[in-house]
Design a protein around this motif. Structure first.
Motif, short mmCIF file in Angstrom:
data_model
loop_
_atom_site.label_atom_id
_atom_site.label_comp_id
_atom_site.label_asym_id
_atom_site.label_seq_id
_atom_site.Cartn_x
_atom_site.Cartn_y
_atom_site.Cartn_z
N ILE A 120 0.86 -1.18 0.00
CA ILE A 120 0.00 0.00 0.00
C ILE A 120 0.90 1.23 0.00
CG2 ILE A 120 -1.79 1.28 1.22
CD1 ILE A 120 -2.72 -1.31 2.44
N TYR A 121 1.01 1.88 -1.13
CA TYR A 121 1.94 2.98 -1.26
C TYR A 121 1.44 4.21 -0.49
CZ TYR A 121 3.86 0.04 -4.90
OH TYR A 121 4.40 -1.01 -5.57
N LYS A 122 2.40 5.03 -0.09
CA LYS A 122 2.07 6.23 0.65
C LYS A 122 1.46 7.25 -0.30
CE LYS A 122 5.69 5.53 4.12
NZ LYS A 122 6.88 6.10 4.78
N THR A 123 0.15 7.40 -0.21
CA THR A 123 -0.58 8.30 -1.10
C THR A 123 -1.58 9.14 -0.32
OG1 THR A 123 -2.23 6.61 -1.57
CG2 THR A 123 -0.39 6.81 -3.12
N SER A 124 -1.94 10.24 -0.90
CA SER A 124 -3.00 11.09 -0.38
C SER A 124 -3.96 11.41 -1.52
CB SER A 124 -2.41 12.39 0.22
OG SER A 124 -1.71 13.12 -0.78
N ARG A 125 -5.10 12.03 -1.17
CA ARG A 125 -6.07 12.49 -2.17
C ARG A 125 -6.54 11.36 -3.10
NH1 ARG A 125 -2.35 16.41 -1.10
NH2 ARG A 125 -3.22 18.44 -0.48
N TYR A 126 -6.78 10.21 -2.51
CA TYR A 126 -7.27 9.06 -3.28
C TYR A 126 -8.78 8.91 -3.07
CZ TYR A 126 -7.22 6.84 1.31
OH TYR A 126 -7.45 6.55 2.63
N PHE A 127 -9.35 7.89 -3.70
CA PHE A 127 -10.76 7.56 -3.52
C PHE A 127 -10.89 6.15 -2.96
CE2 PHE A 127 -10.66 10.71 -6.92
CZ PHE A 127 -11.60 11.61 -6.48
N ALA A 128 -11.85 5.95 -2.09
CA ALA A 128 -12.07 4.63 -1.49
C ALA A 128 -13.57 4.37 -1.39
CB ALA A 128 -11.43 4.53 -0.12
N ALA A 129 -13.93 3.09 -1.46
CA ALA A 129 -15.34 2.71 -1.34
C ALA A 129 -15.43 1.25 -0.95
CB ALA A 129 -16.10 2.95 -2.63
N TYR A 130 -16.48 0.92 -0.21
CA TYR A 130 -16.77 -0.46 0.16
C TYR A 130 -17.75 -1.04 -0.85
CZ TYR A 130 -18.49 -4.48 2.81
OH TYR A 130 -18.85 -5.73 3.21
N VAL A 131 -17.45 -2.22 -1.37
CA VAL A 131 -18.31 -2.86 -2.36
C VAL A 131 -18.99 -4.06 -1.70
CG1 VAL A 131 -18.42 -3.95 -4.63
CG2 VAL A 131 -16.76 -2.13 -4.20
N PRO A 132 -20.27 -3.96 -1.35
CA PRO A 132 -20.96 -5.02 -0.60
C PRO A 132 -20.97 -6.37 -1.32
CG PRO A 132 -22.25 -2.99 -0.60
CD PRO A 132 -21.16 -2.80 -1.59
N SER A 133 -21.04 -6.37 -2.64
CA SER A 133 -21.17 -7.63 -3.37
C SER A 133 -19.96 -8.54 -3.21
CB SER A 133 -21.41 -7.37 -4.86
OG SER A 133 -20.32 -6.65 -5.42
N VAL A 134 -18.79 -7.95 -2.92
CA VAL A 134 -17.58 -8.75 -2.72
C VAL A 134 -17.04 -8.62 -1.30
CG1 VAL A 134 -16.93 -8.71 -5.14
CG2 VAL A 134 -16.12 -6.90 -3.63
N GLY A 135 -17.63 -7.74 -0.49
CA GLY A 135 -17.20 -7.60 0.90
C GLY A 135 -15.81 -7.05 1.06
N LYS A 136 -15.41 -6.13 0.16
CA LYS A 136 -14.06 -5.57 0.22
C LYS A 136 -14.08 -4.06 0.06
CE LYS A 136 -11.72 -9.67 -1.66
NZ LYS A 136 -10.83 -10.18 -2.73
N THR A 137 -13.04 -3.41 0.60
CA THR A 137 -12.83 -1.99 0.43
C THR A 137 -11.81 -1.77 -0.68
OG1 THR A 137 -13.34 -1.49 2.73
CG2 THR A 137 -12.08 0.16 1.52
N PHE A 138 -12.12 -0.87 -1.61
CA PHE A 138 -11.24 -0.59 -2.74
C PHE A 138 -10.69 0.82 -2.64
CE2 PHE A 138 -13.62 -4.17 -4.14
CZ PHE A 138 -12.81 -4.84 -5.05
N LYS A 139 -9.44 0.98 -3.05
CA LYS A 139 -8.75 2.26 -3.05
C LYS A 139 -8.18 2.48 -4.45
CE LYS A 139 -4.54 4.38 -1.15
NZ LYS A 139 -3.43 4.19 -0.22
N VAL A 140 -8.32 3.71 -4.98
CA VAL A 140 -7.85 3.95 -6.34
C VAL A 140 -7.26 5.35 -6.45
CG1 VAL A 140 -10.09 4.81 -7.14
CG2 VAL A 140 -8.48 3.86 -8.80
N SER A 141 -6.22 5.46 -7.27
CA SER A 141 -5.62 6.73 -7.65
C SER A 141 -4.96 7.42 -6.45
CB SER A 141 -6.67 7.64 -8.31
OG SER A 141 -6.07 8.75 -8.91
N GLY A 142 -4.73 8.72 -6.55
CA GLY A 142 -4.13 9.47 -5.45
C GLY A 142 -2.85 10.16 -5.84
N GLN A 143 -2.30 10.91 -4.87
CA GLN A 143 -1.06 11.65 -5.05
C GLN A 143 0.04 10.93 -4.29
OE1 GLN A 143 -1.28 15.76 -3.91
NE2 GLN A 143 0.91 16.10 -4.07
#
Length: 243
Positions: free
Chosen positions: A213-236
């Motif tokens: 998990i790289y050191k990033t800021s200003r990313y987006f995250a969301a929990y997806v109920p259908s798979v029971g996981k939290t996803f993180k994408v993009s960032g600085q």
């Protein structure tokens, strides 16, 4: 028919009316916005639903989320057009904004904070943010608060997230934990630490640093109920050498 270009706006999903709600932010010229927009997935159309009456003042770095206890959108704080940090509380029912008057104590003023909905528990958790007018050591918000639909209650914890701003958070309903990774903390640089707020213990759990998990800021995250996981994408990234 879409909202004008903006950044640093408040965005959330309205589970009552099945709409994506957007409030405020900064326009392309840097001016604070106070308009309210909705996207309807059934029609794939945006609508400007800014009420003719009272709305929250134009602001950026606010946070909005769905309040399961009232079925409305909840807004707290942010930074207004004059540079004032706020700690006001508002709700939106799809037609009108209403400013609330919760009993003291109230969360201190802040911007770039998080409101996280816990649908199964029927409440909202507030944490993080900053008051950039304070000194470097005092401006970071390390407190945690619970909204029950009428009032704020501070939750006294033994620890807190390392990154208070420039990050995102999602609620894992299976494990009943709010997941928050990275973001900027008191050192000013992004951190790769993952912190989780546990609904069972009402405390933060700091997970071991994962080198993947790289050191990033200003990313987006969301929990997806259908798979029971939290996803993180993009960032600085921390620096140009970080993937």
């Amino acid at each position: 028919g879409s909202p004008p270009a903006r950044r640093q706006a408040g965005v959330t999903w309205d589970f009552t009316r099945n709409r994506l709600v957007v409030f405020g932010g900064n326009d392309a010229g840097g001016a604070a916005l106070g308009d309210t927009w909705e996207w309807n997935p059934a029609t794939n159309a945006w609508t400007n639903v800014t009420p003719t009456g009272t709305s929250p003042s134009a602001r950026k770095f606010t946070s909005i989320t769905f309040d399961p206890s009232t079925g409305r959108i909840l807004l707290f704080g942010g930074l207004d057009a004059s540079g004032t940090h706020l700690n006001d509380t508002w709700t939106f029912d799809g037609t009108a904004w209403t400013q609330l008057a919760p009993a003291a104590p109230l969360p201190p003023v802040r911007r770039q904070h998080h409101l996280v909905t816990r649908l199964d528990l029927g409440d909202v958790i507030l944490f993080g943010g900053q008051d950039a007018t304070l000194s470097a050591s005092a401006k970071w918000r390390k407190d945690t608060w619970r909204w029950d639909g009428a009032n704020w209650t501070e939750i006294i914890t033994t620890t807190h997230t390392n990154g208070q701003v420039a990050n995102d958070a999602a609620y894992d309903m299976i494990r009943q934990r709010i997941v928050c990774t990275g973001g900027n903390g008191s050192g000013g640089s992004p951190t790769g630490t993952t912190a989780e707020f546990d609904a069972r213990s009402n405390d933060w759990v700091i997970r071991p640093l994962d080198p993947g998990i790289y050191k990033t800021s200003r990313y987006f995250a969301a929990y997806v109920p259908s798979v029971g996981k939290t996803f993180k994408v993009s960032g600085q990234a921390l620096n140009s050498s970080t993937p």
